[in-house]
Design an enzyme around this catalytic site. Structure first.
Site, mmCIF file in Angstrom:
data_model
loop_
_atom_site.group_PDB
_atom_site.id
_atom_site.type_symbol
_atom_site.label_atom_id
_atom_site.label_comp_id
_atom_site.label_asym_id
_atom_site.label_seq_id
_atom_site.Cartn_x
_atom_site.Cartn_y
_atom_site.Cartn_z
ATOM 1 N N GLU A 7 0.238 -5.321 -8.835
ATOM 2 C CA GLU A 7 -0.312 -5.301 -7.490
ATOM 3 C C GLU A 7 0.219 -4.065 -6.763
ATOM 4 O O GLU A 7 1.385 -3.693 -6.909
ATOM 5 C CB GLU A 7 0.074 -6.565 -6.723
ATOM 6 N N ASN A 67 -9.088 -4.409 8.229
ATOM 7 C CA ASN A 67 -8.372 -3.148 8.038
ATOM 8 C C ASN A 67 -9.356 -2.135 7.444
ATOM 9 O O ASN A 67 -9.301 -1.783 6.260
ATOM 10 C CB ASN A 67 -7.151 -3.347 7.136
ATOM 11 N N ALA A 97 -8.159 1.162 5.645
ATOM 12 C CA ALA A 97 -7.641 0.938 4.293
ATOM 13 C C ALA A 97 -8.781 0.662 3.316
ATOM 14 O O ALA A 97 -8.794 1.193 2.194
ATOM 15 C CB ALA A 97 -6.651 -0.220 4.297
ATOM 16 N N TYR A 134 -9.431 2.786 -0.157
ATOM 17 C CA TYR A 134 -9.434 2.136 -1.473
ATOM 18 C C TYR A 134 -10.777 2.327 -2.173
ATOM 19 O O TYR A 134 -10.828 2.621 -3.365
ATOM 20 C CB TYR A 134 -9.109 0.647 -1.338
#
Length: 163
Positions: free
Chosen positions: A75, A119, A122, A126
């Site tokens: 992770e 978010n 983010a 990603y």
């Protein structure tokens, strides 16, 4: 590094910053020191500081944790702790380096992460790097008085393009 402890302590106690990826709970200096000391003995994680090369200034951190030796997965977490350095590409650059390390040095096959649905910054980073949305944990986080969805994203070694 021990000299970074006070900066990390400030970040972990910054309510606005913490609410981007966790519920807020103040951390004492003793609790923070215990966490910091425990990181060096973990065998299933790597934590890196994100620094400005020219100043050697710590502006964030990133990590791979819960590394599974059989499944070859981990992770990912990242935080740009200094708000003035957000949205300048440092997080993206750090993610690229961390993914290269994960896939080519650790020989991992899958990297996944959890990100709050709200978010947006983010989520964009990603997605730009190649992470795909794999699922939604509906109302799985109680943040600042409301339940929010957590999005699971993943990136496979076969889909990773060195950038």
């Amino acid at each position: 590094m021990q000299e970074d402890l006070s900066i990390l302590f400030t970040w972990i106690n910054n309510r606005e910053q913490i609410l981007l990826n966790s519920s807020y709970k103040p951390v004492s200096e003793i609790q923070h020191q215990e966490w910091f000391d425990s990181q060096s003995i973990k065998k299933d994680s790597f934590i890196f500081g994100i620094r400005l090369i020219e100043k050697n200034q710590l502006i964030g951190s990133c990590q791979l944790h819960s590394i599974h030796p059989i499944h070859k997965s981990a992770e990912l977490q990242i935080r740009i702790g200094e708000p003035s350095y957000r949205r300048l590409g440092y997080g993206t650059q750090a993610l690229k380096l961390l993914l290269y390390f994960a896939f080519y040095d650790l020989n991992l096959n899958r990297i996944f992460l959890q990100v709050f649905q709200d978010n947006i910054a983010a989520l964009k980073v990603y997605s730009k790097i190649g992470f795909l949305k794999e699922g939604v944990l509906r109302q799985s986080a109680y943040i600042d008085g409301k339940y929010i969805d957590v999005i699971i994203m993943g990136l496979l070694r076969d889909d990773y393009i060195v950038q």
